[in-house]
Motif scaffolding. Structure first.
Motif, PDB file in Angstrom:
ATOM      1  N   ALA A 164      49.475  -0.641  33.150  1.00 55.52           N
ATOM      2  CA  ALA A 164      49.127   0.742  33.498  1.00 55.52           C
ATOM      3  C   ALA A 164      49.201   0.993  35.000  1.00 55.52           C
ATOM      4  CB  ALA A 164      47.747   1.102  32.938  1.00 55.52           C
ATOM      5  N   PRO A 165      48.557   0.167  35.836  1.00 51.79           N
ATOM      6  CA  PRO A 165      48.674   0.418  37.275  1.00 51.79           C
ATOM      7  C   PRO A 165      50.087   0.216  37.800  1.00 51.79           C
ATOM      8  CG  PRO A 165      47.447  -1.612  36.875  1.00 51.79           C
ATOM      9  CD  PRO A 165      47.595  -0.913  35.556  1.00 51.79           C
ATOM     10  N   PHE A 166      50.852  -0.689  37.180  1.00 51.77           N
ATOM     11  CA  PHE A 166      52.239  -0.905  37.605  1.00 51.77           C
ATOM     12  C   PHE A 166      53.047   0.374  37.401  1.00 51.77           C
ATOM     13  CE2 PHE A 166      56.654  -2.078  37.079  1.00 51.77           C
ATOM     14  CZ  PHE A 166      56.854  -3.062  38.033  1.00 51.77           C
ATOM     15  N   ILE A 167      52.930   0.968  36.210  1.00 53.17           N
ATOM     16  CA  ILE A 167      53.673   2.196  35.929  1.00 53.17           C
ATOM     17  C   ILE A 167      53.189   3.331  36.820  1.00 53.17           C
ATOM     18  CG2 ILE A 167      54.122   3.969  34.188  1.00 53.17           C
ATOM     19  CD1 ILE A 167      54.051   1.730  32.079  1.00 53.17           C
ATOM     20  N   ALA A 168      51.852   3.466  36.923  1.00 49.65           N
ATOM     21  CA  ALA A 168      51.299   4.541  37.745  1.00 49.65           C
ATOM     22  C   ALA A 168      51.792   4.438  39.188  1.00 49.65           C
ATOM     23  CB  ALA A 168      49.780   4.503  37.697  1.00 49.65           C
ATOM     24  N   GLY A 169      51.924   3.214  39.686  1.00 47.98           N
ATOM     25  CA  GLY A 169      52.370   3.010  41.058  1.00 47.98           C
ATOM     26  C   GLY A 169      53.834   3.320  41.275  1.00 47.98           C
ATOM     27  N   HIS A 170      54.607   3.402  40.190  1.00 46.36           N
ATOM     28  CA  HIS A 170      56.037   3.688  40.315  1.00 46.36           C
ATOM     29  C   HIS A 170      56.392   5.142  40.008  1.00 46.36           C
ATOM     30  CE1 HIS A 170      56.523  -0.687  40.466  1.00 46.36           C
ATOM     31  NE2 HIS A 170      57.733  -0.457  40.925  1.00 46.36           N
ATOM     32  N   ILE A 171      55.481   5.880  39.390  1.00 43.22           N
ATOM     33  CA  ILE A 171      55.767   7.278  39.092  1.00 43.22           C
ATOM     34  C   ILE A 171      55.821   8.076  40.391  1.00 43.22           C
ATOM     35  CG2 ILE A 171      54.853   9.387  38.038  1.00 43.22           C
ATOM     36  CD1 ILE A 171      53.837   7.693  35.741  1.00 43.22           C
TER      37      ILE A 171
END
Length: 354
Positions: free
Chosen positions: A319-326
């Motif tokens: 979740a934080p990985f995706i959030a950090g790339h959006i």
């Protein structure tokens, strides 16, 4: 000018996490689990009765409203329904009859014709369920008739592949029409084991379904890493058809023993391996940038598959990985501060036309 898009997420595909123990054995429990990790969306596998009743969803909007309510109470949205297993059974080469029978309802196992009819019916039910849920994208597999003939040895008879794709398109065209009526795209996952496994094969299928407006792509770069296909250039070519996105990492480390084909080795010993987000070689910064550039505004959905890391750790980190790339796309150009406005007379003077 290309319209920039803002990707939604993070979201998570529940298929790899569903199980018989809490919190993975019911929809209310698993959506709370996902929300606790920071996920804002869930992709639901329609074949798992512990989480979702496809028959009821196809016939009852009330049931679908209840499902949406369960998700909303936990603070998550439904991104898409998945029919990967049923879509696989729309087209099965006889060499895989026994291997794929386990995906089907017990009543149609051992009967390829009945199994195909069941799979098509499942796809139609998922179209109605998607409409009841207000979804605009659906993810699935297309199945395969030509896959055993992937490598051209022995030499393929002339017309064999064309015949296979003609039949694949014939089976899918009525399904695509049903999804069009439901206002929903069919996003095929480009995947080894499917006749549609790269850009060239997607084009072959798309042409045969008459460039159907609902024929779309579920983009998953991990499968391109394992094929050694340029997954960033793929976005440049096919961005207009990318309407769903599986965020999955992978790595490819060929050796003197194994390469693309894997040598029949277990996942951990293959050159191409799926990894948890951030542990592989996929350039997600490049992917998210290109998808934003081309206006993709759908969901970024974690599909966890890793030969090393525990799924709970993969989910927690995802979740934080995706959030950090959006990318929150900009609403103005960075050099707007220096803009002088439009002055047609000045423009003509600058061009020597005055």
């Amino acid at each position: 000018m290309t319209k920039l898009g803002s990707i939604k997420g993070p979201a998570i595909f529940l298929a790899q996490f569903a199980g018989d123990a809490a919190p993975f054995d019911s929809l209310p429990a698993i959506v709370r689990w996902a929300a606790d990790y920071g996920y804002e969306g869930i992709q639901i596998p329609t074949w798992d009765a512990r989480l979702f009743d496809l028959d009821k969803a196809a016939s009852s909007k009330t049931y679908c409203d209840e499902v949406k309510g369960i998700c909303a109470e936990a603070g998550v949205a439904i991104t898409e329904l998945s029919t990967h297993l049923q879509g696989q059974l729309v087209a099965v080469h006889p060499a895989y009859d026994e291997a794929f029978d386990g995906f089907a309802a017990p009543a149609v196992r051992g009967n390829p014709k009945a199994r195909t009819e069941w799979a098509v019916d499942q796809m139609m039910k998922a179209a109605r369920a998607s409409a009841h849920l207000g979804l605009t994208s659906h993810v699935t597999f297309p199945g395969a008739l030509a896959w055993p003939f992937l490598y051209p040895w022995p030499q393929r008879p002339a017309g064999l592949v064309e015949t296979a794709f003609d039949e694949l398109a014939r089976r899918w065209r009525p399904i695509l029409d049903a999804y069009d009526a439901a206002g929903c795209d069919v996003c095929y996952e480009i995947h080894p084991g499917e006749d549609i496994h790269d850009g060239a094969t997607f084009e072959m299928f798309l042409e045969r379904v008459g460039n159907h407006p609902r024929c779309a792509i579920n983009y998953d770069p991990s499968h391109f890493v394992l094929q050694q296909l340029d997954y960033l250039a793929f976005i440049d070519i096919y961005h207009e058809r990318i309407r769903a996105f599986h965020v999955k990492d992978a790595e490819f480390n060929p050796s003197g023993r194994v390469g693309v084909y894997g040598g029949y080795q277990p996942w951990i010993d293959r050159a191409g391996r799926f990894r948890s987000l951030g542990d592989g070689q996929v350039d997600f910064s490049g992917i998210f940038s290109k998808l934003a550039q081309y206006g993709y505004s759908g969901w970024a959905v974690l599909e966890w598959e890793c030969c090393l890391k525990h799924p709970e750790q993969g989910a927690a980190e995802g979740a934080p990985f995706i959030a950090g790339h959006i990318i929150r796309v900009t609403e103005r150009a960075f050099d707007d501060f220096a803009a002088a406005g439009i002055d047609e007379a000045a423009n003509r003077r600058l061009l020597g036309l005055a």
